[in-house]
Design a protein around this motif. Sequence first.
Motif, PDB file in Angstrom:
ATOM      1  N   LEU A 213       0.457  -1.112   0.065  1.00 47.95           N
ATOM      2  CA  LEU A 213       0.185   0.067   0.092  1.00 47.95           C
ATOM      3  C   LEU A 213       1.007   1.444  -0.134  1.00 47.95           C
ATOM      4  N   VAL A 214       0.267   2.432  -0.561  1.00 45.17           N
ATOM      5  CA  VAL A 214       0.918   3.750  -0.915  1.00 45.17           C
ATOM      6  C   VAL A 214       0.746   5.121   0.195  1.00 45.17           C
ATOM      7  N   ASP A 215       1.432   5.275   0.743  1.00 45.85           N
ATOM      8  CA  ASP A 215       0.446   6.193   2.063  1.00 45.85           C
ATOM      9  C   ASP A 215      -0.189   7.127   1.240  1.00 45.85           C
ATOM     10  N   GLY A 216      -1.212   7.202   1.986  1.00 41.79           N
ATOM     11  CA  GLY A 216      -2.294   7.845   1.513  1.00 41.79           C
ATOM     12  C   GLY A 216      -3.501   6.549   1.556  1.00 41.79           C
ATOM     13  N   ASP A 217      -3.154   5.668   1.295  1.00 43.56           N
ATOM     14  CA  ASP A 217      -4.201   4.532   0.123  1.00 43.56           C
ATOM     15  C   ASP A 217      -5.330   4.339   1.970  1.00 43.56           C
ATOM     16  N   PRO A 218      -6.648   4.433   1.704  1.00 37.07           N
ATOM     17  CA  PRO A 218      -8.000   4.519   2.395  1.00 37.07           C
ATOM     18  C   PRO A 218      -7.514   2.919   3.616  1.00 37.07           C
ATOM     19  N   LEU A 219      -7.004   1.997   2.196  1.00 40.26           N
ATOM     20  CA  LEU A 219      -7.156   0.815   3.651  1.00 40.26           C
ATOM     21  C   LEU A 219      -6.069   0.844   4.923  1.00 40.26           C
ATOM     22  N   GLY A 220      -4.762   1.583   3.883  1.00 40.05           N
ATOM     23  CA  GLY A 220      -4.021   1.531   5.337  1.00 40.05           C
ATOM     24  C   GLY A 220      -4.680   2.391   6.232  1.00 40.05           C
ATOM     25  N   GLU A 221      -5.530   3.603   6.194  1.00 35.43           N
ATOM     26  CA  GLU A 221      -6.308   4.816   7.116  1.00 35.43           C
ATOM     27  C   GLU A 221      -6.768   4.180   7.872  1.00 35.43           C
ATOM     28  N   GLN A 222      -8.239   3.187   7.078  1.00 33.18           N
ATOM     29  CA  GLN A 222      -8.163   2.378   8.299  1.00 33.18           C
ATOM     30  C   GLN A 222      -8.191   1.168   9.121  1.00 33.18           C
ATOM     31  N   LEU A 223      -7.217   0.393   8.872  1.00 32.02           N
ATOM     32  CA  LEU A 223      -6.366  -0.459   9.292  1.00 32.02           C
ATOM     33  C   LEU A 223      -5.690   0.713  10.371  1.00 32.02           C
ATOM     34  N   ALA A 224      -4.678   0.989  11.006  1.00 31.78           N
ATOM     35  CA  ALA A 224      -4.198   2.888  11.289  1.00 31.78           C
ATOM     36  C   ALA A 224      -5.853   2.623  12.703  1.00 31.78           C
ATOM     37  N   ARG A 225      -7.366   2.753  12.199  1.00 38.85           N
ATOM     38  CA  ARG A 225      -7.989   3.357  12.636  1.00 38.85           C
ATOM     39  C   ARG A 225      -8.600   2.347  13.656  1.00 38.85           C
ATOM     40  N   LEU A 226      -8.569   1.334  13.608  1.00 40.01           N
ATOM     41  CA  LEU A 226      -9.132   0.028  13.641  1.00 40.01           C
ATOM     42  C   LEU A 226      -7.945  -0.360  15.500  1.00 40.01           C
ATOM     43  N   VAL A 227      -6.863   0.157  15.073  1.00 39.09           N
ATOM     44  CA  VAL A 227      -5.566   0.264  16.155  1.00 39.09           C
ATOM     45  C   VAL A 227      -6.000   0.864  16.965  1.00 39.09           C
ATOM     46  N   LEU A 228      -6.359   2.347  16.935  1.00 38.96           N
ATOM     47  CA  LEU A 228      -6.717   3.570  17.872  1.00 38.96           C
ATOM     48  C   LEU A 228      -7.827   3.217  18.087  1.00 38.96           C
ATOM     49  N   VAL A 229      -9.297   3.052  17.861  1.00 40.03           N
ATOM     50  CA  VAL A 229     -10.005   2.797  17.939  1.00 40.03           C
ATOM     51  C   VAL A 229     -10.044   1.367  19.291  1.00 40.03           C
ATOM     52  N   LEU A 230      -9.603   0.518  18.808  1.00 42.41           N
ATOM     53  CA  LEU A 230      -9.294  -0.715  20.461  1.00 42.41           C
ATOM     54  C   LEU A 230      -8.647  -0.527  21.341  1.00 42.41           C
ATOM     55  N   LEU A 231      -7.743   0.570  21.165  1.00 46.19           N
ATOM     56  CA  LEU A 231      -6.863   1.187  22.298  1.00 46.19           C
ATOM     57  C   LEU A 231      -7.276   2.295  22.740  1.00 46.19           C
ATOM     58  N   ALA A 232      -7.662   3.320  22.156  1.00 48.59           N
ATOM     59  CA  ALA A 232      -8.097   4.382  22.149  1.00 48.59           C
ATOM     60  C   ALA A 232      -8.843   4.503  24.537  1.00 48.59           C
ATOM     61  N   PRO A 233      -8.263   5.541  25.572  1.00 47.13           N
ATOM     62  CA  PRO A 233      -9.339   5.611  25.838  1.00 47.13           C
ATOM     63  C   PRO A 233     -10.942   6.193  25.613  1.00 47.13           C
ATOM     64  N   LYS A 234     -11.952   5.789  26.795  1.00 51.39           N
ATOM     65  CA  LYS A 234     -13.645   5.572  25.985  1.00 51.39           C
ATOM     66  C   LYS A 234     -13.747   7.087  26.334  1.00 51.39           C
ATOM     67  N   ILE A 235     -14.869   7.732  25.998  1.00 45.78           N
ATOM     68  CA  ILE A 235     -14.697   8.649  26.807  1.00 45.78           C
ATOM     69  C   ILE A 235     -15.125  10.002  27.216  1.00 45.78           C
ATOM     70  N   GLY A 236     -15.456   8.447  28.859  1.00 46.17           N
ATOM     71  CA  GLY A 236     -15.351   8.871  29.827  1.00 46.17           C
ATOM     72  C   GLY A 236     -14.539   8.764  30.555  1.00 46.17           C
ATOM     73  N   GLU A 237     -13.729   8.058  30.115  1.00 43.39           N
ATOM     74  CA  GLU A 237     -11.559   7.805  30.518  1.00 43.39           C
ATOM     75  C   GLU A 237     -11.255   8.904  31.022  1.00 43.39           C
ATOM     76  N   ARG A 238     -11.300   9.282  29.698  1.00 39.43           N
ATOM     77  CA  ARG A 238     -10.579  11.106  29.116  1.00 39.43           C
ATOM     78  C   ARG A 238     -10.092  12.092  29.997  1.00 39.43           C
ATOM     79  N   GLY A 239      -8.728  12.571  30.845  1.00 38.60           N
ATOM     80  CA  GLY A 239      -9.022  13.781  31.626  1.00 38.60           C
ATOM     81  C   GLY A 239      -9.021  14.571  30.879  1.00 38.60           C
TER      82      GLY A 239
END
Length: 239
Positions: A213-239
């Motif tokens: 995949l080249v930089d900026g490919d939508p698939l690569g961006e969606q895969l990175a988004r999956l990791v972010l969603v998995l690990l990100a604090p939920k709204i109530g957990e954010r300081g």
Amino acid sequence: MSGCSRSSTEHWATRGSAAPAGKRWKCKRGETVSESVSRIPETRKAQRTRARLVEATEAEISESGFFTAERVAARAGTSVATFYSHLPTKDAALTAAFGGVMDALVAVVDEHLSVERLLDRGLEVVSKDFVAACLDFFTARSLVFRCALARMPEHRPLREVYRAHESDAFSRYTRFVELGQAAGKIGSGDPETLARTLLVLSQGLNNPLALGLVDGDPLGEQLARLVLVLLAPKIGERG
């Protein structure tokens, strides 16, 4: 004298250039000279030769999808006999090359999933950089993985290498999650469950649809988004 007399306490054997300069190797009680010689550690020269052969094996597979002892030996600047003295079978060569690739993959995890990087750059950037690094890694070594995975069902040492590195990566993912949670940068949840999910996601990046995949490919961006969603604090957990 072909071996050590059981009435004697020791016998000294040398191994030519393989023995350290000015030193001799002590034979154990009741041990033949050949048995004693087999215990002498590899010299640094031998270790360097083996490393060159392993690197050449990986390079040959990465370029053409296969390798021969002749081509690897030529690439490493040595002989076929030397190849087989260090790597007795082609399976042994493939296993050694695959082990080196898996070592490098664990190094990618260490480099991109550190709490220091997380604190400095934030989870979104870390997720994006990690996915991009994994995709680049798998793309460059896709043929090595393909050869190893094809041979793995019939060759136990390959399976052992894979499982050992998978366990190592899982431990590192778990540690990253635990430290990230302690720093308030990763959401709550069982660290091992999050680490296991992250491991499965990262293994899934080694997929023909994602390789190259080249930089900026939508698939690569969606895969990175999956990791972010998995690990990100939920709204109530954010300081």
